[in-house]
Design an enzyme around this catalytic site. Structure first.
Site, PDB file in Angstrom:
ATOM      1  N   ASP A  72    -108.191  58.544   0.988  1.00 35.00           N
ATOM      2  CA  ASP A  72    -107.589  57.574   0.070  1.00 35.00           C
ATOM      3  C   ASP A  72    -108.242  56.206   0.287  1.00 35.00           C
ATOM      4  OD1 ASP A  72    -106.454  56.774   2.498  1.00 35.00           O
ATOM      5  OD2 ASP A  72    -104.672  57.999   2.109  1.00 35.00           O
ATOM      6  N   ASP A  74    -107.772  52.003   0.576  1.00 31.63           N
ATOM      7  CA  ASP A  74    -106.950  50.807   0.735  1.00 31.63           C
ATOM      8  C   ASP A  74    -107.770  49.615   0.276  1.00 31.63           C
ATOM      9  OD1 ASP A  74    -104.827  52.200   1.947  1.00 31.63           O
ATOM     10  OD2 ASP A  74    -105.841  52.128   3.877  1.00 31.63           O
ATOM     11  N   ASP A 148    -106.879  47.565  14.302  1.00 30.20           N
ATOM     12  CA  ASP A 148    -106.959  48.119  15.653  1.00 30.20           C
ATOM     13  C   ASP A 148    -108.380  48.244  16.207  1.00 30.20           C
ATOM     14  OD1 ASP A 148    -107.346  50.125  13.767  1.00 30.20           O
ATOM     15  OD2 ASP A 148    -105.743  51.427  14.500  1.00 30.20           O
TER      16      ASP A 148
END
Ligand code: ATP
Ligand code: MG
Length: 450
Positions: A72, A74, A148
């Site tokens: 997907d 983002d 992260d």
């Protein structure tokens, strides 16, 4: 020398410190805009057209550079959620902790989020340092710093085909290293789930954990206990459905990360009897992911916990409990034990129980019972589960073969296959009394002897 040292300190120690990002041209990262989904491109274009910044960000950029098809997309932007929504015909704001916008383009759903700032001294944390809220809008540099791993902090602009890279993520990806942005122990304290993410992403991308990322995991794993059970469930699902679950679990075991991390992981990795069964199930899940087939969380969790159920069931029967009620009690016992750490959703719990409860019914091969069983909506899942039990050596393959043949036979052949019923109906009513050897519990004997 000193300048180099300072730069090093600022990069590692103060991730929110903005510095000029590298702007990496297509020749070095290789993402031509045609490889990006149409929906993601259109969404970025519309936002940019309205005067905003807009980039594809995170896992999709990382995967494209690594040559993997993103699952997907983002999008990160400096537009507020309200501004984003107003630009698209089919868009809605979702999320409580942090608002994001789902933009629908054709069959795609794009997740658009506003640049978020890294936390500061005012951030709300729990007593272990876990960040409870981080919902402050920020600059793109701050947005990159709160992510992260360096490979997850890349911003791709489809209009110019450049990647904006604040933390040397492209170089890390090329060198196959998973490196944390900032100080790993601090980042784990803020969000212990990053330990699981490190393992999952390294398995998925074939990356080596940077020693600083790997070293603290064993000691800090216990912080995972404070993570809400619902979030833990989401992360475990991601791990199990990553298409690399076997590799993930191997890495978790190598890092000693499964110990006490989750009862589920102890179950998966420390039961000699069930290991073959669980590994077969995970391997077939990985194959299904890779083939793009549908996945059933209920089925997978049913396999992961089955040998726990068998053990609990056995213990109850040894105490003299009646087999079938004992099975139901064993099922609840095992699920309750998981529930503290892992919030398996109610619907999935229902699926799990259905599959388990069907198993003794496969033992009945007489009368109307097999006909009724194959008509049940859950039959297929229950049958697949039975086959897996046979393949792992828990039960005789003969039983699975019988059911395979029964499904494919015509009526006459089915009638001929029926195993003469040894226990007439009258006996069934006598369940409470002492069973004559093998009669009353013939129904469940094969599975309970494993
Ligand atoms: P996947 O391929 O499984 O989707 P992903 O990296 O895209 O991997 P997501 O959970 O979709 O994982 O997260 C999207 C992005 O959000 C990540 O790439 C990362 O930049 C950021 N992110 C996600 N979880 C965290 C976290 N716990 N801490 C910091 N940043 C995170
Ligand atoms: Mg993602």
């Amino acid at each position: 020398m000193i300048r180099k040292f300072l730069r090093h300190v600022f990069r590692r120690g103060a991730p929110s410190m903005p510095h000029a990002p590298a702007k990496i041209p297509v020749a070095r990262h290789g993402i031509r805009r045609e490889r990006v989904s149409v929906g993601a491109r259109r969404t970025c274009e519309a936002l940019q057209h309205a005067g905003h910044k807009a980039y594809i960000v995170g896992g999709a950029v990382r995967d494209l550079i690594a040559g993997i098809e993103p699952k997907d997309y983002d999008i990160a932007t400096d537009a507020t959620p309200e501004q984003v929504r107003s630009l698209f015909r089919r868009a809605r704001i979702i999320g409580r902790r942090f608002q994001i916008v789902h933009v629908m383009q054709g069959g795609e759903t794009l997740e658009v989020s506003t640049f978020r700032a890294a936390h500061d001294a005012h951030t709300v944390k729990d007593e272990h340092g876990r960040v409870l809220r981080d919902n402050v809008f920020g600059s793109i540099a701050e947005d990159a710093a709160r992510r992260d791993f360096t490979v997850n902090a890349l911003y791709y602009d489809p209009a110019t085909e450049t990647v904006i890279d604040y933390h040397d993520g492209v170089a890390d990806l090329k060198q196959k290293t998973l490196r944390m942005i900032g100080e790993p122990t601090q980042r784990y304290r803020e969000d212990p789930v990053r330990m699981l993410r490190a393992v999952r992403l390294s398995a998925k991308l074939g990356l080596t954990l940077d020693p600083a990322v790997r070293a603290p995991i064993r000691e800090m794993a216990e912080l995972m206990e404070n993570v809400p059970a619902a979030r833990m469930f989401d992360e475990m699902l991601k791990l199990l459905f990553s298409g690399h679950s076997v590799e993930c679990l191997k890495r978790l075991r190598d890092d000693g990360l499964h110990h006490g991390l989750l009862p589920l992981l102890d179950v998966i990795l420390e039961q000699p009897l069930g290991e073959k069964f669980v590994m077969l199930s995970l391997a077939s899940t990985d194959a299904r992911v890779k083939a793009g087939k549908s996945l059933s969380p209920g089925y997978l969790f049913a396999t992961l916990l089955w040998h726990e159920v068998l053990a609990a069931w056995e213990a109850r029967k040894a105490k003299g409990d009646v087999p079938i009620p004992a099975l139901y009690e064993a099922m609840d016992e095992v699920l309750d034990m998981q529930a503290e750490k892992l919030a398996i959703t109610r619907r999935i719990v229902g699926d799990i129980k259905d599959i388990w409860a069907l198993q003794p019914r496969f033992e009945k091969r007489a009368g109307k019972s097999p006909y009724r069983l194959i008509e049940l909506p859950r039959f297929r899942a229950g049958y697949d589960f039975l086959v897996l039990r046979a393949e792992s050596g828990e039960i005789d393959m003969e039983l699975a073969t019988w059911w395979h043949d029964f499904q494919n036979a015509d009526h006459e052949a089915r009638e001929a296959m029926l195993v003469p019923d040894s226990g007439p109906k009258k006996r069934r009513r006598r369940v409470r009394g002492k069973k004559s050897a093998g009669e009353g519990d013939a129904v469940v004997s094969a599975s309970s002897e494993a």
